[in-house]
Design an enzyme around this catalytic site. Structure first.
Site, PDB file in Angstrom:
ATOM      1  N   ASP A  63      29.117  16.652  26.897  1.00 17.10           N
ATOM      2  CA  ASP A  63      30.457  17.123  26.542  1.00 17.10           C
ATOM      3  C   ASP A  63      31.042  18.064  27.583  1.00 17.10           C
ATOM      4  O   ASP A  63      30.349  18.483  28.517  1.00 17.10           O
ATOM      5  CB  ASP A  63      30.421  17.800  25.157  1.00 17.10           C
ATOM      6  CG  ASP A  63      29.187  18.677  24.967  1.00 17.10           C
ATOM      7  OD1 ASP A  63      28.668  19.202  25.974  1.00 17.10           O
ATOM      8  OD2 ASP A  63      28.745  18.829  23.823  1.00 17.10           O
ATOM      9  N   ASP A 132      25.789  24.450  12.686  1.00 21.54           N
ATOM     10  CA  ASP A 132      26.385  23.605  11.649  1.00 21.54           C
ATOM     11  C   ASP A 132      25.867  22.157  11.704  1.00 21.54           C
ATOM     12  O   ASP A 132      26.392  21.286  11.040  1.00 21.54           O
ATOM     13  CB  ASP A 132      27.923  23.612  11.768  1.00 21.54           C
ATOM     14  CG  ASP A 132      28.412  23.104  13.124  1.00 21.54           C
ATOM     15  OD1 ASP A 132      27.577  22.643  13.935  1.00 21.54           O
ATOM     16  OD2 ASP A 132      29.631  23.140  13.364  1.00 21.54           O
ATOM     17  N   HIS A 134      25.840  20.192  14.406  1.00 20.54           N
ATOM     18  CA  HIS A 134      26.473  19.284  15.368  1.00 20.54           C
ATOM     19  C   HIS A 134      25.503  18.877  16.484  1.00 20.54           C
ATOM     20  O   HIS A 134      24.605  19.635  16.839  1.00 20.54           O
ATOM     21  CB  HIS A 134      27.788  19.855  15.938  1.00 20.54           C
ATOM     22  CG  HIS A 134      27.660  21.009  16.876  1.00 20.54           C
ATOM     23  ND1 HIS A 134      28.560  22.060  16.884  1.00 20.54           N
ATOM     24  CD2 HIS A 134      26.768  21.296  17.856  1.00 20.54           C
ATOM     25  CE1 HIS A 134      28.226  22.916  17.827  1.00 20.54           C
ATOM     26  NE2 HIS A 134      27.136  22.482  18.426  1.00 20.54           N
ATOM     27  N   GLU A 139      31.215  17.643  15.420  1.00 19.22           N
ATOM     28  CA  GLU A 139      31.184  18.621  14.340  1.00 19.22           C
ATOM     29  C   GLU A 139      31.020  17.900  12.996  1.00 19.22           C
ATOM     30  O   GLU A 139      31.244  16.685  12.891  1.00 19.22           O
ATOM     31  CB  GLU A 139      32.494  19.418  14.352  1.00 19.22           C
ATOM     32  CG  GLU A 139      32.730  20.226  15.630  1.00 19.22           C
ATOM     33  CD  GLU A 139      31.862  21.487  15.717  1.00 19.22           C
ATOM     34  OE1 GLU A 139      30.737  21.496  15.178  1.00 19.22           O
ATOM     35  OE2 GLU A 139      32.327  22.459  16.337  1.00 19.22           O
TER      36      GLU A 139
END
Ligand code: PGA
Length: 256
Positions: A63, A132, A134, A139
């Protein structure tokens, strides 16, 4: 999933480094998927110290932030060159990181997918995990079939990453990330997680249901995924005794 629990991040990283090193020795033109953030820093340090031959290796990063120039100190371009590439003999044209500064995001994303396919697919994808759940910057509620595309970061991820930028308001809102479908096509996934802030996400990913609300849980469907964890990251796993038992009883030929 193979769950490897080690006393600390150093020991867990050493195993991960041996897995990557073995691949590069067996397949000098391997295609590696790489990750950024705090977690893989130790791995990159170990790989540098191993003095492997990176000349024919191709890399694809997971990313990049949208809107940061490549030269920005917090861009993932800068991160990768600073923490790995400038220390090894990689061939610059073999390095791929999404261009977050492009005017045409859909085109860059489609091209990235084509480049991965053109390189023959990813042999081994290094992954971290967000608090979380990811993977990449997919996400919670990301499509489990998603491809490389733009994503909006959650407030929590922006807070988690504020430490790199000095303050939360400087963290970009958008990123380009490989999709979950893209990650699932890697021949092997190697996820590292350290510290108790990751414990819940790891427990849900390994022992919870497969759900887009914990994107890493899709790795339960991947045939070759290894998790290298320190004790704190493994602390909420209910079956940790079994994972330790499996690891300590591996046949010699399967050891790393
Ligand atoms: P971290 O990030 O390694 O900085 O904890 C992991 C991630 O967000 O995937």
């Amino acid at each position: 999933m193979e769950i490897i629990i080690q006393p600390g991040a150093e020991a867990a990283t050493s195993i991960a480094a041996r897995i990557v090193a073995r691949l590069l020795r067996e397949k000098p033109d391997a295609v590696l998927g790489l990750a950024t953030g705090s977690t893989p820093l130790l791995l990159y340090r170990e790989l540098i110290a191993m003095k492997l031959d990176w000349r024919k290796v191709t890399t694809f990063n997971l990313d990049e932030y949208v809107g940061l120039p490549q030269a920005h100190p917090q861009s993932y371009h800068s991160f990768m060159w600073e923490n790995l590439f400038r220390h090894v003999n990689i061939t610059k044209k073999n390095v791929h990181i999404p261009d977050g500064n492009t005017k045409d995001i859909p085109n860059i994303c489609a091209k990235y997918e084509k480049q991965i396919k053109g390189a023959g697919g990813i042999d081994l994808q290094v992954l971290g995990i967000g608090t979380d759940g990811h993977i990449g910057f997919n996400e919670p509620t990301s499509s489990l079939a998603s491809r490389t595309r733009i994503k909006t970061l959650t407030q929590r991820t922006r807070q988690d990453n504020a430490r790199f930028f000095g303050s939360e308001d400087k963290v970009p809102h958008h990123v380009i990330t490989m999709g979950i479908g893209t990650i699932m096509e890697a021949r092997q996934n190697l996820l590292l997680a350290f510290g108790n802030t990751k414990a819940r996400a790891i427990a849900e990913a390994v022992e919870g249901p497969i759900t887009s609300t914990n994107p890493a849980s899709i790795l339960q469907m991947h045939p070759v995924t290894k998790l290298c964890l320190d004790e704190p990251a493994a602390s909420q796993l209910k079956r940790s005794d079994y994972y330790r038992w499996v690891y300590s009883n591996k046949p010699d030929w399967q050891k790393y």
